[in-house]
Scaffold this motif. Structure first.
Motif, PDB file in Angstrom:
ATOM      1  N   GLN A 212       0.832  -1.202   0.000  1.00  0.00           N
ATOM      2  CA  GLN A 212       0.000   0.000   0.000  1.00  0.00           C
ATOM      3  C   GLN A 212       0.872   1.259   0.000  1.00  0.00           C
ATOM      4  O   GLN A 212       0.646   2.196  -0.764  1.00  0.00           O
ATOM      5  N   GLN A 213       1.874   1.213   0.841  1.00  0.00           N
ATOM      6  CA  GLN A 213       2.766   2.355   0.947  1.00  0.00           C
ATOM      7  C   GLN A 213       3.450   2.656  -0.388  1.00  0.00           C
ATOM      8  O   GLN A 213       3.580   3.812  -0.804  1.00  0.00           O
ATOM      9  N   ALA A 214       3.887   1.602  -1.051  1.00  0.00           N
ATOM     10  CA  ALA A 214       4.568   1.789  -2.331  1.00  0.00           C
ATOM     11  C   ALA A 214       3.625   2.380  -3.377  1.00  0.00           C
ATOM     12  O   ALA A 214       4.005   3.278  -4.139  1.00  0.00           O
ATOM     13  N   LEU A 215       2.396   1.890  -3.413  1.00  0.00           N
ATOM     14  CA  LEU A 215       1.457   2.411  -4.402  1.00  0.00           C
ATOM     15  C   LEU A 215       1.030   3.833  -4.071  1.00  0.00           C
ATOM     16  O   LEU A 215       0.807   4.653  -4.966  1.00  0.00           O
ATOM     17  N   VAL A 216       0.934   4.110  -2.790  1.00  0.00           N
ATOM     18  CA  VAL A 216       0.649   5.489  -2.377  1.00  0.00           C
ATOM     19  C   VAL A 216       1.772   6.416  -2.861  1.00  0.00           C
ATOM     20  O   VAL A 216       1.538   7.477  -3.433  1.00  0.00           O
ATOM     21  N   SER A 217       2.986   5.986  -2.639  1.00  0.00           N
ATOM     22  CA  SER A 217       4.127   6.784  -3.105  1.00  0.00           C
ATOM     23  C   SER A 217       4.127   6.915  -4.615  1.00  0.00           C
ATOM     24  O   SER A 217       4.477   7.958  -5.162  1.00  0.00           O
ATOM     25  N   ALA A 218       3.748   5.826  -5.273  1.00  0.00           N
ATOM     26  CA  ALA A 218       3.736   5.857  -6.736  1.00  0.00           C
ATOM     27  C   ALA A 218       2.768   6.921  -7.241  1.00  0.00           C
ATOM     28  O   ALA A 218       3.090   7.701  -8.144  1.00  0.00           O
ATOM     29  N   TRP A 219       1.592   6.963  -6.668  1.00  0.00           N
ATOM     30  CA  TRP A 219       0.621   7.969  -7.092  1.00  0.00           C
ATOM     31  C   TRP A 219       1.135   9.374  -6.780  1.00  0.00           C
ATOM     32  O   TRP A 219       1.056  10.282  -7.604  1.00  0.00           O
ATOM     33  N   ASP A 220       1.681   9.497  -5.606  1.00  0.00           N
ATOM     34  CA  ASP A 220       2.117  10.811  -5.162  1.00  0.00           C
ATOM     35  C   ASP A 220       3.236  11.368  -6.034  1.00  0.00           C
ATOM     36  O   ASP A 220       3.285  12.555  -6.324  1.00  0.00           O
ATOM     37  N   HIS A 221       4.125  10.508  -6.439  1.00  0.00           N
ATOM     38  CA  HIS A 221       5.327  10.978  -7.127  1.00  0.00           C
ATOM     39  C   HIS A 221       5.353  10.623  -8.607  1.00  0.00           C
ATOM     40  O   HIS A 221       6.366  10.831  -9.270  1.00  0.00           O
TER      41      HIS A 221
ATOM     42  N   THR B 226       8.633   1.186  -9.443  1.00  0.00           N
ATOM     43  CA  THR B 226       7.761   0.669  -8.380  1.00  0.00           C
ATOM     44  C   THR B 226       8.468  -0.419  -7.569  1.00  0.00           C
ATOM     45  O   THR B 226       8.204  -0.572  -6.381  1.00  0.00           O
ATOM     46  N   TYR B 227       9.358  -1.179  -8.222  1.00  0.00           N
ATOM     47  CA  TYR B 227      10.169  -2.109  -7.432  1.00  0.00           C
ATOM     48  C   TYR B 227      10.936  -1.334  -6.359  1.00  0.00           C
ATOM     49  O   TYR B 227      11.035  -1.741  -5.209  1.00  0.00           O
ATOM     50  N   ARG B 228      11.478  -0.243  -6.793  1.00  0.00           N
ATOM     51  CA  ARG B 228      12.278   0.556  -5.868  1.00  0.00           C
ATOM     52  C   ARG B 228      11.419   1.043  -4.698  1.00  0.00           C
ATOM     53  O   ARG B 228      11.830   1.014  -3.542  1.00  0.00           O
ATOM     54  N   LEU B 229      10.234   1.496  -5.033  1.00  0.00           N
ATOM     55  CA  LEU B 229       9.351   2.000  -3.987  1.00  0.00           C
ATOM     56  C   LEU B 229       8.945   0.886  -3.019  1.00  0.00           C
ATOM     57  O   LEU B 229       8.899   1.100  -1.799  1.00  0.00           O
ATOM     58  N   VAL B 230       8.673  -0.289  -3.538  1.00  0.00           N
ATOM     59  CA  VAL B 230       8.197  -1.343  -2.640  1.00  0.00           C
ATOM     60  C   VAL B 230       9.348  -1.890  -1.792  1.00  0.00           C
ATOM     61  O   VAL B 230       9.143  -2.256  -0.626  1.00  0.00           O
ATOM     62  N   VAL B 231      10.532  -1.937  -2.353  1.00  0.00           N
ATOM     63  CA  VAL B 231      11.672  -2.374  -1.534  1.00  0.00           C
ATOM     64  C   VAL B 231      11.908  -1.382  -0.402  1.00  0.00           C
ATOM     65  O   VAL B 231      12.109  -1.760   0.753  1.00  0.00           O
TER      66      VAL B 231
END
Lengths: 497, 184
Positions: free
Chosen positions: B47-56, B70-75
């Motif tokens: 969830q956090q990664a997808l939230v960041s993805a939308w935000d950025h 998105t790999y980077r964000l989820v890691v």
């Protein structure tokens, strides 16, 4: 089981070990994308109201949430840290400085009384009472490009920007009037999000502070310097800044401020008899069984009362510190850098200790957590270091730019015995430096990102003009990787008229 | 197709982002779960990664890099989740090993159980590099980009992670006969 068999078993196990996200995850994310098309909604993550508990079209409450909702989103707050034993002894009075830093002793580390110098980036117009130095919060746009800026009294500047990559800009500044200054900051991470375009950028900023120094306006011009030599049009704009204030620390009355008597004793030499700054590695509480442990954070406390914290988990953040006792320091720090956990205006107070520190995470409005953490020093990679000859010790700062083969750049500033280095490959490093002879310095730095176990040792010799450095370095991943050695050239970052 | 969705999402199209998220969520959750070994935490990290993805997302210059980004964000989100729970590790409920497909031979199930136990002894960083290499099947250069570390460090980390995994497996196997003996 040999290497190939292990890898095959691992691969099979990972593929077979299936998992799927719970249904609420997609629903909550999409719902909030709908609700917050301007992408500023992430600020709500700072609040106890948890994202998954939000209402609205498509929002799906998460069933069976075990942990407190608040903890999941909010505990990320800025570290509290503190440092370390303050060794007694007077600050050495330099009478001869290595050529790489022009001889211009900073008689008083207090930001309120820097000494006018004849250094190339001339500070002669500096108004010691003008309140130019310190840490400020740069507001830009809708907040997604905010950054934090610290102006050191020796003419160095560090700027920490928000966003993925946690980039750090390092540069130099000089006053242009009692309440104005100009600065040049180099950003080695020209594209911190994508890393698609090797190169670096420089920002030339013109500052104008208000009457009491609590706010400023800034006009900036950004110049991208792609590695392929192509030309990119300059970009310019304007921003506003507000001065950061230290979070009150009890008992408030006991602490001298940088301008008060007693401060000099408190900020006396901390590390190996060097300048008035110090560095401590802050290791977060960790019961991870792996020998590599948790990436630590590194805290630099500068003699001017400012601080810089590089933490893998929280990113980079500036801070302000005060002595809180004979061997303790208190710190307020700011982190606004994590894309998922924006921590704007989340100052943190913490008390220092010796060897261990008491970390108090929280905000000006809310206490979050308190725990003990260990500190350790940054070691100079088994290199023997001679005692520092006070006659060689300069107190002024210098800023250097070192292009790399890949087209990016490494930036570094050296001030009061501490060093901060931004290398896009390794992240942000903090460490120490000291003179070896009139023309040579040694610097040892540890990096705080995932490669936090990487250490860098370098010796740098100045050129005849004092504006170039010939650097020999060695680098090692402390997990046991090979020692890499190399040579590099760096040039002083200078503000052109 | 994905590129078009990314561009639309960058412009604020929540439906396009929903389609992107739908296509990426299991992939991201798979990475997060393998790093964290806990489904609840993996949910949070995803969830956090997808939230960041939308935000950025507007800051993503190359739409074709969406997957790697998105790999980077989820890691990163998984690391944070792991770190957050360290202080309350005794409260973390480790998931029992999955039972596999149901057609595994007994010795293979045992191998998986051993791997599960051994994998848990690794740091999140080592789990991440192994996951990106052996689950996502990414080349070292791409792993380096995702983790924001030099390629050499990826290699070093893979080496040490594998070594630690092997050591843990050996410890596990040395321990098993003793337990059986005690039971007998």
């Amino acid at each position: 089981m040999n290497e190939n068999e292990l890898e095959q078993s691992l691969s099979e196990w990972m593929y077979d070990d299936q998992s799927r996200a719970s249904s609420w995850v997609l629903g909550s994310v999409v719902a909030h994308a709908r609700q917050h098309p301007n992408r500023s909604w992430w600020r709500h993550l700072l609040k106890p109201a948890r994202l998954v508990g939000a209402t609205g079209p498509g929002a799906v409450p998460r069933p069976g949430l075990v942990r407190p909702a608040f903890a999941t989103m909010a505990i990320v707050a800025a570290f509290i840290i503190a440092v370390v034993l303050v060794l007694p002894g007077p600050t050495p009075e330099p009478d001869r400085a290595p050529a790489f830093v022009p001889s211009s002793p900073l008689a008083d580390a207090s930001p309120s009384a820097p000494t006018p110098t004849s250094r190339p980036d001339d500070l002669s117009g500096f108004d010691p009472n003008g309140g130019l130095v310190g840490s400020l919060w740069l507001r830009q746009g809708n907040g997604e490009r905010d950054s934090y800026v610290t102006l050191h009294p020796d003419g160095t500047i560090v700027q920490v920007a928000k966003g993925p990559g946690w980039p750090v800009g390092i540069g130099t500044w000089q006053p242009t009037g009692a309440r104005s200054l100009t600065s040049l900051v180099a950003w080695p991470d020209a594209d911190p999000v994508n890393h698609l375009r090797p190169g670096f950028s420089t920002h030339r900023d013109e500052w104008a502070l208000d009457e009491d120094g609590s706010a400023a306006t800034l006009t900036w011009t950004a110049r991208l310097q792609p590695a392929d030599g192509s030309t990119v049009p300059d970009v310019s704009g304007a921003s506003t800044l507000v001065r950061l204030q230290r979070l009150p620390l009890p008992p408030e009355a006991a602490y001298p401020s940088p301008a008060e008597p007693g401060w000099e004793l408190a900020v006396g030499p901390m590390v190996q008899g060097s300048g008035s700054g110090g560095v401590a590695a802050i290791t977060a509480p960790c019961d991870e069984p792996d020998e590599s442990g948790t990436p630590p954070g590194y805290l630099v406390t500068h003699g001017d009362g400012t601080a810089f914290l590089a933490s893998y988990w929280q990113g980079n953040g500036p801070g302000l510190w005060v002595p809180t006792g004979p061997d303790t320091r208190g710190l307020s720090s700011w982190f606004g850098l994590d894309p998922a956990h924006d921590l704007d205006n989340w100052p943190v107070a913490q008390l220092a200790g010796t060897g261990t520190i008491t970390v108090s995470e929280g905000t000006s409005e809310e206490f979050l957590d308190e725990y003990e953490a260990e500190t350790r020093s940054i070691e100079p990679m088994d290199e023997p270091l001679p005692a520092v000859d006070p006659a060689l010790w300069p107190a002024t700062g210098s800023v250097w730019l070192q292009p790399t083969d890949s087209g990016t750049a490494i930036t570094a500033y050296l001030t009061d015995g501490t060093a901060v280095v931004r290398d896009p490959r390794y992240g942000t490093g903090t460490g120490h430096w000291q003179p070896l002879d009139p023309d040579t310095i040694a610097a040892w730095v540890a990096f705080s990102t995932l490669t936090s176990h990487d250490h860098l040792w370098s010796e740098a010799t100045t050129g005849p003009d004092g504006d170039t450095l010939s650097i020999s370095y060695k680098h090692q991943d402390k997990s046991g990787g090979p020692v890499e050695t190399g040579q590099a050239e760096a040039s002083r970052l200078r503000i052109e008229p | 197709m994905q590129r078009d969705l990314v561009i639309k999402a960058q412009q604020g199209d929540a439906e396009a982002f929903g389609a992107l998220a739908n296509g990426a969520i299991d992939r991201l959750h798979g990475v997060a779960y393998r790093i964290l070994r806990d489904r609840d935490q993996a949910d949070d990290a995803t969830q956090q990664a997808l939230v960041s993805a939308w935000d950025h997302l507007p800051g993503l210059r190359d739409p074709d890099r969406f997957d790697a980004w998105t790999y980077r964000l989820v890691v990163r989100a998984a690391y944070k989740e792991a770190h957050r729970t360290q202080a309350q590790r005794d409260r973390v409920r480790w998931m029992p090993p999955d039972s596999g497909t149901g057609t595994d031979m007994p010795d293979r199930i045992a191998d998986h159980d051993e791997l599960e136990q051994a994998f848990k002894t690794l740091s999140p960083e080592h789990r991440a590099v192994l996951t990106l290499r052996y689950y996502c099947d990414l080349p070292l250069g791409e792993i380096a980009e995702i983790l924001d570390i030099p390629v050499g460090t990826v290699g070093s980390r893979l080496h040490h992670a594998t070594r630690h995994l092997r050591d843990a497996l050996q410890r596990e196997r040395r321990r098993e006969p003793t337990e059986e003996h005690a039971l007998s």
